[in-house]
Design an enzyme around this catalytic site. Sequence first.
Site, PDB file in Angstrom:
ATOM      1  N   SER A  93       0.829  -1.203   0.000  1.00 50.27           N
ATOM      2  CA  SER A  93       0.000   0.000   0.000  1.00 50.27           C
ATOM      3  C   SER A  93       0.870   1.262   0.000  1.00 50.27           C
ATOM      4  O   SER A  93       1.734   1.394  -0.848  1.00 50.27           O
ATOM      5  CB  SER A  93      -0.962  -0.069   1.181  1.00 50.27           C
ATOM      6  N   HIS A 113      -7.625  -5.776  -0.425  1.00 52.71           N
ATOM      7  CA  HIS A 113      -6.402  -5.008  -0.183  1.00 52.71           C
ATOM      8  C   HIS A 113      -5.717  -5.571   1.074  1.00 52.71           C
ATOM      9  O   HIS A 113      -6.202  -5.368   2.188  1.00 52.71           O
ATOM     10  CB  HIS A 113      -6.837  -3.566   0.041  1.00 52.71           C
TER      11      HIS A 113
END
Length: 423
Positions: free
Chosen positions: A263, A404
């Site tokens: 990320s 994610h």
Amino acid sequence: MRSFIISIPFVLSFIINSSAQSKRSTTIKTEALVPKFNLPELLISENGSQINTKETWEQIRRPEILELFTNQVYGKVPGKLTFHKAVVLDYSEVALGNKAIRKQVALHFEKGSKSIEMIVLMYLPKGVKNAPVFLGYNFSGNHAVHADPAILISGKTVAQLSPNELARLKPDSRGKRNSRWQADKIVAAGYGLVTVDYGDVDPDKNDFSDGIHALFYEENQTNPEPHQWGSLAAWAWGMSRVMDYFETETLVDENSVILFGHSRLGKTALWAGASDSRFSIVISNNSGCGGAALSRRRFGEKVSDINTNFPHWFAKNFHQYNENELALPIDQHMLIALIAPRPVYVASASLDPWADPNGEFLSTKAATSVYELYGKKGIEVDRQPAVNTPIHNTIGYHLREGKHNVTAYDWDQYIQFSNLHLN
Ligand code: GTR
């Protein structure tokens, strides 16, 4: 400008509904809504000449692109500094069920009256001399990476923590992020795992009075200049300082350091790998906007979203491209190309439209021409591969099924990819 085809004959629509990640919750996008655009030319230099050898790439075009990312996107590091002492806080040869050496080291940095400290946690496979290592920042403290009770919390034992530190560092979160790190799996595969809390280098808030930035200020300076480093560049700088330390650490093979990040820390890994060629392999996990994803697609998180929600991540100069991506002199495929000819791996997740999985794939595809100058295989297919069908050329890519995150599946790919590409 070469025309880059992004239209896809089928329409994908994503509706995200995640209360945990509220910024992701409002994004509804389809490939059909991606605007048409041309990518900036990777292989035409600013004076208009065609770049068709690795020599002209290295001498002319690569420095031009590096300069643009430095001044327009991540920001320039204002000076040089390395750690002035490395203090060993802990050493054990019976860690992780007797499979690993655990070493914890504090790296001290000082300039003028200011200082910071990075606490480096290392697990190294026993019996491997000069271990290859995965190096990456963690989000929640070293103690969240594994349940091992000997992991120090910000360099301290629980008894040494002040009430404020206890509240902030949450000793009961020990091992909470275990599944994201897979330390046992990594060590069993013959690799070390090295991690640092990213907040050691720069706390992740829109405040430049603390962290590493403050050590470099001129008199009366309180914020970086518009072309100077934001937090991502500061975190990238920190990874290079761990590399400085590896050069002094006999347990680690400094020629086999695999930089990993998830990320915002995946964005960090790409920029650190682009700006410091000592990293042998670079892995970006779900890095999205300002990482692997093409900004011009405006799919999921846009430049204006990221600069509004995280005004401190990039150089102030980058804010001029809010709602103005076509004016960017670069796009993110060029960031990946800066890592060539070293292996780079970009991973996406199917339920992560905020990070634009297809935009991450198209970036790797568009960076391929630079890898080809070195006779290396980048991405040969034109379409994003189906879920869980990884590509392990010198550019690696996979679209993992799911959200994610970083999972055991991702680590299996990173280990196989590293087995394949490390000398
Ligand atoms: C999000 C941000 C992304 C990504 C992510 C993370 O909120 O919009 O760019 O970096 O945070 O780092 O977890």
